[in-house]
Design an enzyme around this catalytic site. Structure first.
Site, PDB file in Angstrom:
ATOM      1  N   LYS A   1      -7.597   2.520  -4.480  1.00  0.00           N
ATOM      2  CA  LYS A   1      -6.497   2.929  -5.372  1.00  0.00           C
ATOM      3  C   LYS A   1      -6.248   4.438  -5.354  1.00  0.00           C
ATOM      4  O   LYS A   1      -7.064   5.231  -4.924  1.00  0.00           O
ATOM      5  CB  LYS A   1      -6.746   2.390  -6.784  1.00  0.00           C
TER       6      LYS A   1
ATOM      7  N   ARG B   1     -12.985  -6.465  -7.426  1.00  0.00           N
ATOM      8  CA  ARG B   1     -11.876  -6.961  -6.589  1.00  0.00           C
ATOM      9  C   ARG B   1     -11.722  -5.984  -5.432  1.00  0.00           C
ATOM     10  O   ARG B   1     -11.351  -4.829  -5.639  1.00  0.00           O
ATOM     11  CB  ARG B   1     -10.609  -7.021  -7.453  1.00  0.00           C
TER      12      ARG B   1
HETATM   13  N1  HH2 Z   1      -4.967  -4.625  -8.787  1.00  0.00           N
HETATM   14  C1  HH2 Z   1      -3.952  -4.980  -7.988  1.00  0.00           C
HETATM   15  C2  HH2 Z   1      -3.453  -6.280  -8.015  1.00  0.00           C
HETATM   16  N2  HH2 Z   1      -3.991  -7.219  -8.829  1.00  0.00           N
HETATM   17  N3  HH2 Z   1      -5.606  -7.846 -10.423  1.00  0.00           N
HETATM   18  C3  HH2 Z   1      -6.636  -7.516 -11.227  1.00  0.00           C
HETATM   19  N4  HH2 Z   1      -7.196  -8.452 -12.031  1.00  0.00           N
HETATM   20  N5  HH2 Z   1      -7.155  -6.251 -11.254  1.00  0.00           N
HETATM   21  C4  HH2 Z   1      -6.641  -5.254 -10.477  1.00  0.00           C
HETATM   22  O1  HH2 Z   1      -7.138  -4.109 -10.568  1.00  0.00           O
HETATM   23  C5  HH2 Z   1      -5.541  -5.564  -9.606  1.00  0.00           C
HETATM   24  C6  HH2 Z   1      -5.039  -6.892  -9.621  1.00  0.00           C
HETATM   25  C7  HH2 Z   1      -3.345  -3.971  -7.063  1.00  0.00           C
HETATM   26  O2  HH2 Z   1      -3.925  -3.968  -5.804  1.00  0.00           O
HETATM   27  P1  HH2 Z   1      -3.428  -4.734  -4.459  1.00  0.00           P
HETATM   28  O3  HH2 Z   1      -3.365  -6.194  -4.651  1.00  0.00           O
HETATM   29  O4  HH2 Z   1      -4.313  -4.285  -3.367  1.00  0.00           O
HETATM   30  O5  HH2 Z   1      -2.011  -4.138  -4.142  1.00  0.00           O
HETATM   31  P2  HH2 Z   1      -0.530  -4.616  -4.436  1.00  0.00           P
HETATM   32  O6  HH2 Z   1      -0.383  -4.772  -5.904  1.00  0.00           O
HETATM   33  O7  HH2 Z   1       0.315  -3.509  -3.859  1.00  0.00           O
HETATM   34  O8  HH2 Z   1      -0.344  -5.925  -3.733  1.00  0.00           O
END
Ligand code: HH2
Length: 254
Positions: A196, A238
């Site tokens: 992040k 995660r």
């Molecule tokens: N962060 C993201 C998405 N979903 N869910 C939970 N429970 N906690 C988190 O910190 C979280 C989440 C963001 O990350 P990512 O899926 O890698 O990216 P994007 O939202 O751009 O798909």
């Protein structure tokens, strides 16, 4: 929890796994690397991301959920009740809910539920997040939502402080520094710091340069925060880089 983003625009791996076959292959790799849960998502929630329709999100995630659920536990990362329902019908057993509003769906379907804290909406949430006491406010919110879910009959309830969701870097660092206060609420805690932006800033500062280091150069920061979170009592992290996270978890456990 290994991340399977079936999206063109996720912040670190957007477009890599938009093809269902590539997403399934990636999920199987993450299981082989030791993931306990695969978190399948079809809509990016990065700051400023464009929302997708229900039909498009279903088209992206359903074949992937169905294929992966035969091999391991799958959670569905969605804000939409329709997508959560269809994903559970396709084999998901956990709803990863960044809105913390879908507990009635989890109760009705008899699956687990993750309540994540977010201030505002993904489109605008990073504009000027303000809190009087970020840790106290996030704790109060999560405890209330988790209690509502338990009272509605959800048997597996997780809480997640939502690193990067309507929070400045200082807020994110404060939440991680005092994660033991989230753990003390008594619900199992999930934390997502993987690659992040806050890490991008801290790592640039450690390199003595302006700005942020790119997402694919944030592994050390991801592992450092995951180890920190596990040490303070988080039950799950995660992660994009599952092999490194699992190795770190094993060393922490030892
Ligand atoms: N962060 C993201 C998405 N979903 N869910 C939970 N429970 N906690 C988190 O910190 C979280 C989440 C963001 O990350 P990512 O899926 O890698 O990216 P994007 O939202 O751009 O798909």
């Amino acid at each position: 929890m290994g991340i399977v983003n079936v999206t063109p625009d996720s912040f670190s791996d957007g477009g890599l796994f938009l093809d269902p076959a590539a997403a399934v292959a990636h999920g199987l790799d993450l299981l082989a690397e030791g993931a306990s849960v695969l978190d399948v998502g079809g809509e990016s929630t990065r700051p400023g991301a464009t929302p997708v329709t229900v039909d498009e999100e279903l088209r992206r995630v359903l074949p992937v959920v169905e294929a992966l659920a035969e091999h391991g536990r799958v959670s569905i990362d969605t804000r939409k009740p329709e997508v959560a329902r269809a994903a559970v019908a396709a084999g998901a057993t956990l709803i990863n809910d960044i809105t913390a509003e879908l507990w009635p769906v989890a109760a009705e379907l008899g699956v687990g539920w993750i309540a994540m804290h977010m201030r505002g909406e993904p489109g605008t949430m990073q504009e000027s997040p303000r809190y009087d006491d970020v840790v106290a406010e996030v704790c109060a919110f999560l405890d209330e939502r988790a209690g509502l879910a338990r009272d509605a009959g959800v048997r597996e309830v997780w809480v997640d402080p939502g690193i990067g969701f309507g929070k400045s870097s200082e807020h994110n660092i404060e939440l991680l520094a005092q994660l033991d206060r989230v753990v003390e609420l008594g619900w199992p805690v999930l934390v997502g710091t993987s690659r992040k932006m806050t890490l991008g800033r801290l790592l640039a500062a450690s390199d003595g340069v302006e700005g942020v280091v790119p997402p694919d150069d944030r592994l050390a920061g991801s592992i450092a925060t995951e180890v920190w979170a596990m040490h303070l009592g988080a039950s799950m992290v995660r992660a994009h880089d599952v092999r490194a996270a699992v190795q770190a978890a094993k060393v922490v456990a030892a």
